[in-house]
Write a protein that holds these residues in place. Structure first.
Motif, PDB file in Angstrom:
ATOM      1  N   CYS A  92       0.847  -1.216   0.000  1.00 26.50           N
ATOM      2  CA  CYS A  92       0.000   0.000   0.000  1.00 26.50           C
ATOM      3  C   CYS A  92       0.870   1.248   0.000  1.00 26.50           C
ATOM      4  O   CYS A  92       2.106   1.190   0.123  1.00 26.50           O
ATOM      5  N   ARG A  93       0.195   2.398  -0.130  1.00 30.44           N
ATOM      6  CA  ARG A  93       0.870   3.681  -0.108  1.00 30.44           C
ATOM      7  C   ARG A  93       1.621   3.854   1.207  1.00 30.44           C
ATOM      8  O   ARG A  93       1.146   3.432   2.257  1.00 30.44           O
ATOM      9  N   LYS A  94       2.712   4.498   1.127  1.00 32.37           N
ATOM     10  CA  LYS A  94       3.523   4.699   2.307  1.00 32.37           C
ATOM     11  C   LYS A  94       2.759   5.551   3.322  1.00 32.37           C
ATOM     12  O   LYS A  94       2.246   6.612   2.982  1.00 32.37           O
ATOM     13  N   GLY A  95       2.662   5.087   4.540  1.00 29.17           N
ATOM     14  CA  GLY A  95       1.947   5.802   5.599  1.00 29.17           C
ATOM     15  C   GLY A  95       0.501   5.391   5.754  1.00 29.17           C
ATOM     16  O   GLY A  95      -0.189   5.877   6.646  1.00 29.17           O
ATOM     17  N   CYS A  96       0.013   4.533   4.879  1.00 30.00           N
ATOM     18  CA  CYS A  96      -1.397   4.112   4.970  1.00 30.00           C
ATOM     19  C   CYS A  96      -1.598   3.357   6.275  1.00 30.00           C
ATOM     20  O   CYS A  96      -0.811   2.469   6.624  1.00 30.00           O
ATOM     21  N   ASP A  97      -2.653   3.773   7.020  1.00 30.13           N
ATOM     22  CA  ASP A  97      -2.908   3.176   8.331  1.00 30.13           C
ATOM     23  C   ASP A  97      -3.107   1.676   8.167  1.00 30.13           C
ATOM     24  O   ASP A  97      -3.982   1.236   7.397  1.00 30.13           O
ATOM     25  N   PRO A  98      -2.326   0.864   8.901  1.00 26.29           N
ATOM     26  CA  PRO A  98      -2.442  -0.585   8.700  1.00 26.29           C
ATOM     27  C   PRO A  98      -3.728  -1.171   9.253  1.00 26.29           C
ATOM     28  O   PRO A  98      -4.114  -2.274   8.843  1.00 26.29           O
ATOM     29  N   LEU A  99      -4.409  -0.433  10.167  1.00 29.86           N
ATOM     30  CA  LEU A  99      -5.641  -0.950  10.754  1.00 29.86           C
ATOM     31  C   LEU A  99      -6.881  -0.440  10.025  1.00 29.86           C
ATOM     32  O   LEU A  99      -7.817  -1.197   9.788  1.00 29.86           O
ATOM     33  N   TYR A 102      -6.427  -0.272   3.616  1.00 33.37           N
ATOM     34  CA  TYR A 102      -6.014  -1.458   2.861  1.00 33.37           C
ATOM     35  C   TYR A 102      -5.880  -1.052   1.411  1.00 33.37           C
ATOM     36  O   TYR A 102      -6.225   0.101   1.029  1.00 33.37           O
ATOM     37  N   CYS A 103      -5.364  -1.993   0.584  1.00 34.53           N
ATOM     38  CA  CYS A 103      -5.211  -1.685  -0.834  1.00 34.53           C
ATOM     39  C   CYS A 103      -5.360  -2.952  -1.648  1.00 34.53           C
ATOM     40  O   CYS A 103      -5.132  -4.067  -1.155  1.00 34.53           O
ATOM     41  N   ARG A 104      -5.711  -2.791  -2.882  1.00 27.97           N
ATOM     42  CA  ARG A 104      -5.851  -3.900  -3.816  1.00 27.97           C
ATOM     43  C   ARG A 104      -4.820  -3.811  -4.942  1.00 27.97           C
ATOM     44  O   ARG A 104      -4.634  -4.759  -5.684  1.00 27.97           O
ATOM     45  N   ARG A 105      -4.205  -2.679  -5.068  1.00 29.86           N
ATOM     46  CA  ARG A 105      -3.151  -2.469  -6.042  1.00 29.86           C
ATOM     47  C   ARG A 105      -2.013  -1.756  -5.335  1.00 29.86           C
ATOM     48  O   ARG A 105      -2.238  -1.022  -4.355  1.00 29.86           O
ATOM     49  N   PRO A 106      -0.841  -1.899  -5.793  1.00 29.92           N
ATOM     50  CA  PRO A 106       0.281  -1.213  -5.156  1.00 29.92           C
ATOM     51  C   PRO A 106       0.129   0.308  -5.208  1.00 29.92           C
ATOM     52  O   PRO A 106      -0.370   0.861  -6.180  1.00 29.92           O
ATOM     53  N   GLY A 107       0.524   0.965  -4.126  1.00 26.66           N
ATOM     54  CA  GLY A 107       0.517   2.423  -4.088  1.00 26.66           C
ATOM     55  C   GLY A 107      -0.803   3.060  -3.724  1.00 26.66           C
ATOM     56  O   GLY A 107      -0.891   4.282  -3.613  1.00 26.66           O
ATOM     57  N   GLU A 108      -1.872   2.336  -3.523  1.00 30.78           N
ATOM     58  CA  GLU A 108      -3.160   2.935  -3.141  1.00 30.78           C
ATOM     59  C   GLU A 108      -3.414   2.710  -1.658  1.00 30.78           C
ATOM     60  O   GLU A 108      -2.700   1.942  -0.993  1.00 30.78           O
TER      61      GLU A 108
END
Length: 421
Positions: A92-99, A102-108
């Motif tokens: 996922c995008r850098k800094g995206c809250d892990p809780l 979420y992401c389905r493609r890299p970088g989102e």
């Protein structure tokens, strides 16, 4: 010895180690000789997990949407933005809250329900929350000065009574209808109240000297005519046009009226002996002609247009100069007396004989003419006959009874006077 075998099992696998251990010629030298060999030769064939064999050693089974490549050694190499054993986990995008993200493609960075923002680090407050925030999703934690489920109710000043005041922002106190003051503790008078005070909301208690719903009407002085007077200040009496006096009960006569009075404004009713529009012409005919009225008649001087004079005759006399004597009827009630040999329908006659002066020469020409006119009017008429109208009532029914008279009705003006008193 057991420790050495454990290490060998990690290097060459349990199958090869079993062969070595179970062989008949196994000895200490063979085991020790393994430690002298190079590491790569001593390890033998490398163990490859089954999922790696399926991923790289059997290319036909690789999924077309896989996110890895296999190197020459058969190792799985993930494409940029993917991770995991089979490179099926996007980074996922850098800094995206892990809780919360979420992401389905890299970088989102996709947010879970109740969170938003580029990194999904902001929570969604309760729908309808106006002056509040949240620490967890669908929460409405009110800002300072606000309260309520949606933080929409301001907190008024501490000494602002809810029954008398309200507020639209924190810390203020706005007065409700009927109250005033900085903290809405003073009553307010009825809107439009002019000269009044209050002890409760929307009251109008009149000050002394004032009356009315809004205390706008002054109380005039005692006795002031309501019809012809008024006042603008309490205790006074101001007359309307045409009226005067302390209580405005006296009419104003016509300007210039000399010897006259009035019953209505702008009248000039002359006093006895005076005439003219302004009652300034003195009537002197009776003074200049004494004895013009006969038989103790009272002479009243009049204008020339009204005949110069008028005589007020005593009882029993009539005429312009009271020279005609009349028969005075009895004022006592006497029952009728029967007349012998008289017909019941025989008329009774009353003669009126004019009295002629013994000395006709003392009368002036005008009086002589009046006497002649009266004689001429009396003679052709003959005797005046007064007859009783025929009665339709049976005489036997009224024998021994006084004749009935219709009730006398009072004039309209007398009735009104009696009702007023």
């Amino acid at each position: 010895m057991i420790l050495v075998l454990a290490c060998l099992s990690l290097l060459i696998g349990p199958g090869e180690l079993g062969n070595l251990y179970n062989g008949p010629n196994l000895g200490t030298t063979a085991v020790l000789g393994l430690g002298v060999l190079p590491f790569g030769l001593a390890a033998g064939p490398r163990y490859v997990p089954k999922w790696k064999k399926q991923a790289c050693e059997i290319p036909a089974s690789q999924h077309p949407n896989s996110h890895y490549v296999c190197d020459e050694a058969g190792e799985v190499k993930c494409l940029p933005g993917w991770t995991g054993d089979l490179c099926d986990v996007p980074i996922c995008r850098k800094g995206c809250d892990p809780l919360q993200g979420y992401c389905r493609r890299p970088g989102e960075c996709r947010c879970k329900l109740g969170f938003y923002g580029e990194l999904c680090d902001k929570c969604v407050a309760l729908p309808g929350c106006q002056h509040g925030s949240c620490n967890v999703s669908f929460e409405c934690s009110c800002d300072p000065g606000w309260k309520g489920m949606f933080c929409s109710e301001p907190i008024c000043a501490s000494d602002c009574l809810p029954s008398q005041g309200y507020c639209e922002k924190p810390g203020e106190c706005r007065c409700r209808l009927g109250w005033q003051g900085s903290r809405c503790k003073q009553c307010a008078v009825l809107p439009g109240c002019v000269h009044g005070t209050c002890q409760g909301p929307l009251e109008c208690r009149c000050e002394p000297g004032w009356t009315g719903l809004l205390c706008q009407t002054p109380i005039c002085s005692q006795g002031c005519s309501r019809e012809h007077g008024g006042c603008r200040r309490p205790g006074t009496c101001r007359c309307r046009v045409g009226w005067t006096g302390p209580n405005c009960t006296e009419c104003v006569p016509y300007p210039g009226c000399v010897h006259g009075s009035c019953k209505r404004p702008w009248e000039c009713r002359c006093e006895p002996g005076w005439a003219g529009d302004l009652c300034n012409e003195k009537l002197t005919y009776c003074d200049e002609n004494p004895g013009i009225c006969r038989n103790n008649g009272t002479c009243i001087s009049m204008t020339k247009e009204d005949g110069n004079y008028r005589c007020v005759c005593p009882l029993g006399y009539m005429g312009r100069q009271c020279q005609i004597k009349t028969m005075v009827p009895s004022t006592e009630l006497v029952p009728p007396m029967p007349v012998e040999n008289a017909s019941p329908m025989k008329p009774q006659m009353i003669l009126i004989k004019p009295e002629v002066s013994e000395n006709p020469e003392s009368l002036d020409e005008k009086d002589k003419n009046s006497v002649k006119d009266e004689e001429q009017t009396v003679e052709p008429l003959g005797p005046i006959v007064i007859t009783d109208p025929p009665s339709t009532i049976d005489p036997a029914a009224t024998v021994g009874k006084w004749p009935t008279e219709p009730p006398t009705e009072l004039p309209l003006t007398e009735r009104d006077d009696e009702n007023e008193t």
